[in-house]
Design a protein around this motif. Structure first.
Motif, PDB file in Angstrom:
ATOM      1  N   ASP A 179     -10.274  60.771  49.896  1.00 53.92           N
ATOM      2  CA  ASP A 179      -9.855  59.505  50.410  1.00 53.92           C
ATOM      3  C   ASP A 179     -10.379  59.273  51.857  1.00 53.92           C
ATOM      4  O   ASP A 179      -9.774  58.299  52.552  1.00 53.92           O
ATOM      5  CB  ASP A 179      -8.547  59.035  50.289  1.00 53.92           C
ATOM      6  N   PRO A 230      -9.916  56.005  46.334  1.00 58.06           N
ATOM      7  CA  PRO A 230      -9.174  54.692  46.263  1.00 58.06           C
ATOM      8  C   PRO A 230     -10.441  53.593  46.359  1.00 58.06           C
ATOM      9  O   PRO A 230     -11.330  53.589  46.736  1.00 58.06           O
ATOM     10  CB  PRO A 230      -8.479  54.424  47.676  1.00 58.06           C
ATOM     11  N   THR A 259     -10.155  51.164  48.363  1.00 63.38           N
ATOM     12  CA  THR A 259     -10.780  50.563  49.651  1.00 63.38           C
ATOM     13  C   THR A 259     -11.740  51.634  50.568  1.00 63.38           C
ATOM     14  O   THR A 259     -12.238  51.167  51.468  1.00 63.38           O
ATOM     15  CB  THR A 259      -9.320  50.956  50.258  1.00 63.38           C
ATOM     16  N   LEU A 305      -3.860  53.743  46.510  1.00 61.16           N
ATOM     17  CA  LEU A 305      -4.200  54.893  47.262  1.00 61.16           C
ATOM     18  C   LEU A 305      -3.837  56.167  46.713  1.00 61.16           C
ATOM     19  O   LEU A 305      -3.188  56.422  46.071  1.00 61.16           O
ATOM     20  CB  LEU A 305      -3.398  54.411  48.730  1.00 61.16           C
ATOM     21  N   THR A 324      -0.004  56.137  55.630  1.00 57.63           N
ATOM     22  CA  THR A 324       0.049  55.686  54.307  1.00 57.63           C
ATOM     23  C   THR A 324       1.358  55.683  53.646  1.00 57.63           C
ATOM     24  O   THR A 324       1.594  54.677  52.954  1.00 57.63           O
ATOM     25  CB  THR A 324      -1.112  56.352  53.600  1.00 57.63           C
ATOM     26  N   ASN A 328      -8.287  52.637  53.874  1.00 57.59           N
ATOM     27  CA  ASN A 328      -7.198  52.363  53.468  1.00 57.59           C
ATOM     28  C   ASN A 328      -6.092  52.129  54.627  1.00 57.59           C
ATOM     29  O   ASN A 328      -5.262  51.331  54.517  1.00 57.59           O
ATOM     30  CB  ASN A 328      -6.352  53.783  52.866  1.00 57.59           C
TER      31      ASN A 328
END
Length: 372
Positions: free
Chosen positions: A110, A131, A133, A148, A259, A282
């Motif tokens: 990520d 993810p 994103t 996420l 997050t 993210n």
């Protein structure tokens, strides 16, 4: 089936803990290979997960680099003994162990800036999950899920707040508090990066303490709290998410906890050297959604903190934004279990789709803060 999971940091334990238990309940054999780093082993013990330690290191970059050879030897030896059918991890340890033992490997990534780790790990993966994103193309085996990484353990289907956390913290029922999280900056991807230090740290704590009780979680154990109006977070690390869910504010120079705050509906202010035009997807999406603030200076931290702590409607606003954000997000634990049962062949799974840069950008651009 035999499934092997690598947990190199405490965050990795949270990422895989529910999937490990779900696979065990289905009758599969599961082993977690752990690096003894900060509270990683403490969390494995707390959640009663089957694990073996392949090595240890401190919170400095030198501590990790000098021990890499023995880490690899031990990890490969333990993997061969367990004889896994599929291996999960996030970088080089997992990918190279899988390559040496000829075990199909699934990487769950990520962090776009970790380019070196991507270069040395992704060629050995059967599948790469990120993810949706994520802003970087990792090749034709790159698949994305809606959400996420932290949706594996903080999705509403998997997480319930602990109603006793204030008692555990020694706080009154109506006592407001903020958490200051400080990163150790000891990982390979932390080279050249920094966060909240020195006089800035003091100014922030003193300003927060005017309105709330300040709890400090210091990964590197370097903060001198004796001269500051703050208290250490001294509960078991497994209770951090409960404390974070109940907090009025998080200020942090780390990544994961910001997050986590966003997924819990706790206002968060993030400040470190990653913040800027090339920030991770993210954090861009969480800020666009109005759940976090990404800033580059102590003055900005103090200004945002003052506004948030003075706003009586923050709880309602952030809870609504959190609910809106999570509406279409996957429970990542279910995705991981699906991938495991598919032996890492993810192409036919409905819970993931192949990476598409143009589609990802369109999705992120469409996210916006609703009228408040």
């Amino acid at each position: 089936m035999n499934y092997l999971f690598f947990t190199n940091t405490p965050a990795h334990v949270h990422l895989y803990k529910h999937a490990v238990k779900a696979l065990c309940e289905r009758g599969h054999e599961v082993l977690v290979l752990a690096r003894d780093y900060t509270c990683t082993v403490d969390l494995l013990e707390w959640y009663d997960l089957p694990y073996a330690v392949y090595g240890s290191c401190g919170t400095t970059k030198g501590s990790l680099l000098t021990r890499l050879p023995t880490h690899y030897v031990r990890a490969i030896s333990l993997a061969r003994r367990f004889d896994p059918d599929l291996l999960f991890g996030m970088g080089g340890y997992a990918a190279h162990t899988g390559a040496v033992t000829r075990t199909p490997t699934v990487l769950l990534i990520d962090s776009e800036p970790a380019s070196f780790d991507h270069t040395i790990s992704t060629p050995f993966a059967r599948a790469i999950l990120t993810p949706n994103t994520f802003r970087k193309d990792l090749g034709d085996r790159h698949y994305v899920f809606a959400g996420l990484k932290e949706c594996a353990y903080l999705h509403p289907e998997t997480y319930e707040p602990n109603p006793e956390i204030r008692d555990r913290l020694g706080l009154a029922a109506d006592e407001p508090y903020a958490i200051l999280r400080l990163n150790a900056f000891g990982s390979q991807h932390d080279v050249g990066k920094q966060g909240i230090t020195g006089d800035d740290r003091r100014r922030i704590v003193e300003r927060l303490a005017e309105d709330v009780t300040v709890l400090v979680s210091d990964e590197g154990a370097n903060a001198d709290l004796e001269t500051l109006p703050a208290e250490p977070f001294d509960l078991h690390p497994a209770l951090m998410h409960d404390a974070l869910a109940e907090a009025d504010l998080l200020v942090a120079d780390t990544q994961t906890m910001v997050t986590e705050a966003g997924l819990l509906g706790t206002p968060a202010i993030r400040s470190n050297s990653w913040v800027g035009d090339d920030d991770m997807g993210n954090f861009v999406e969480l800020e666009t959604q109005g759940l976090i603030h990404n800033v580059t200076s102590a003055d900005e931290i103090i200004a945002h903190a003052t506004t948030l702590l003075d706003d009586d409607g923050v709880d309602e606003t952030w809870n609504r934004r959190r609910e809106e954000f999570l509406t279409d997000k996957a429970n990542l634990t279910d995705v991981i279990v699906d991938v495991a049962l598919a032996d890492g062949h993810v192409g036919d799974l409905e819970s993931v789709r192949q990476f598409d840069q143009s589609a990802r950008r369109s999705s992120v651009d469409s996210v916006g803060v609703r009228s408040d």
